[in-house]
Design a protein around this motif. Structure first.
Motif, short mmCIF file in Angstrom:
data_model
loop_
_atom_site.label_atom_id
_atom_site.label_comp_id
_atom_site.label_asym_id
_atom_site.label_seq_id
_atom_site.Cartn_x
_atom_site.Cartn_y
_atom_site.Cartn_z
N ASP A 222 -9.99 1.70 -0.72
CA ASP A 222 -8.76 1.99 -0.24
C ASP A 222 -8.89 2.28 1.30
N ASP A 232 -9.96 -4.43 -1.44
CA ASP A 232 -8.83 -4.20 -2.59
C ASP A 232 -8.75 -5.51 -3.29
N HIS A 234 -5.97 -6.77 -5.01
CA HIS A 234 -4.99 -7.30 -5.02
C HIS A 234 -4.87 -8.27 -3.56
N VAL A 235 -4.89 -7.44 -2.42
CA VAL A 235 -4.81 -7.66 -1.18
C VAL A 235 -5.90 -8.63 -0.74
N ALA A 265 5.59 -4.85 -3.87
CA ALA A 265 4.53 -3.97 -3.84
C ALA A 265 3.24 -4.59 -2.93
N GLU A 268 3.90 -4.05 0.65
CA GLU A 268 3.85 -2.56 1.04
C GLU A 268 2.15 -2.51 1.16
N ARG A 269 1.38 -2.99 0.11
CA ARG A 269 -0.08 -2.76 0.02
C ARG A 269 -0.50 -3.43 1.03
N LEU A 273 -3.10 -1.59 4.30
CA LEU A 273 -4.65 -1.82 4.32
C LEU A 273 -4.76 -2.73 5.63
#
Length: 342
Positions: A222, A232, A234-235, A265, A268-269, A273
């Motif tokens: 994170d 991360d 997902h990212v 989502a 935002e993520r 990051l």
């Protein structure tokens, strides 16, 4: 099932290739007694050490002995034999036998000797600076190999901002292949054999890549910044997808579907990051890919526009000018001219 893509190393390798990473080692420094050297910001050094480079960072390898690195706003960093330190942002700094020592007077000797054979020997002893002198190894309390690594910042280089001001690589963490290569490079630096400069250039580049990978490996999942975003699940996957096919007409909805997050989502993520929105990241990466293709010189501007996901040459040219300040054809000519003159 869609093929799995390594979310860590592929985008990092893409960026390292696209920003023209290139290194050179310039100084073999011998020190004895009390000593302190001052290095100005790399923006001031660049015209002498790597003319034409957009950005230059410096590194130091303590081949023998110990010392300290000082940067304003950071606590002094102790260096032990075998340690490497990089200064990714090009900060001014001191290298010394102890914190707080006044640096030796050096003047502008570097600019007058920038054409000398590399690496240039230097000696610091008793508070004095002696250019073009090298102590016998047995007489030196510390030996430092100092080098420079250049890279492009424009149109898009997310790596440099993601690295700390001081990137310390302790000797015990250096990969098994790095240590013997550095020892060989130090020997070459001392002996001044033919081909030394070329060898040290490649070693410099490999040191930087190894340092960036080790820093990435140590980050938490994170951690903010581009490198943290790669870690991360997902990212990092979204970034890898965009790097894998920048010409794809990606939408936030499609990226979210591919990485398993909703549109909101993922946005935002990604912003939390990476520090920018996914579609802005895609636009920036397309510009970097376009710059690489322009520099290679094989394709027309219209063909490059299609390669990086633009429907028209005009749309690509407008975006490229916003990113670099120059239209693509003018930017390409400037790049070719810089290669000729440097």
């Amino acid at each position: 099932m869609e093929p799995q893509v390594n979310p860590l190393l592929d985008p990092l390798s893409d960026v390292l290739r696209s920003v023209r990473l290139r290194g050179s080692a310039f100084f073999h420094v011998s020190c004895r007694d009390q000593w302190c050297a001052y290095a100005p910001p790399s923006s001031e050094l660049a015209p002498a050490v790597m003319p034409g480079a957009e950005h230059v960072l410096e590194y130091h390898l303590f081949a023998k002995g110990e010392g300290w690195i000082g940067v304003d706003g950071e606590p002094p960093l102790r260096m032990r034999e075998g340690d490497i330190v990089m200064l990714p942002h090009g900060d001014a700094h001191t290298v010394s036998s102890a914190p707080g020592l006044p640096p030796a007077e050096e003047g502008d000797w570097l600019f007058s000797r920038r054409g000398d054979p590399k690496p240039i020997p230097i000696t610091y002893r008793g508070g004095m600076f002696e250019p073009s002198r090298q102590l016998p190894v047995g007489d030196a309390s510390a030996i430092i190999v100092c080098g420079f690594i250049a890279c492009d910042l424009k149109p898009f280089n997310p790596l440099i901002d993601a690295l700390p001001r001081l990137l310390h690589l302790p000797s015990e963490g250096v990969g098994a292949w790095v240590a013997p290569m550095l020892e060989h490079a130090v020997s070459e630096s001392s002996d001044r054999r033919p081909g030394t400069a070329a060898l040290l250039q490649r070693v410099s580049e490999m040191i930087f890549v190894d340092g960036a990978r080790r820093y990435l490996d140590a980050l938490s999942s994170d951690a903010p910044g581009w490198l943290g975003a790669l870690r991360d699940r997902h990212v990092g996957r979204a970034i890898t997808l965009m790097h894998g096919d920048p010409a794809e007409p990606w939408t936030l909805e499609e990226l979210g579907r591919r990485v398993g997050l909703s549109r909101s989502a993922l946005h935002e993520r990604f912003v939390a990051l990476a520090g920018l929105a996914p579609m802005q990241y895609l636009a920036n990466w397309r510009m970097q890919c376009g710059a690489r293709l322009l520099r290679e010189g094989r394709l027309s501007v219209a063909s490059i526009a299609q390669e990086v996901g633009y429907d028209s040459e005009a749309a690509f040219s407008r975006a490229f000018k916003r990113a670099t300040g120059l239209p693509p054809a003018t930017w390409r000519r400037a790049q070719m001219q810089s290669v000729v003159t440097t």
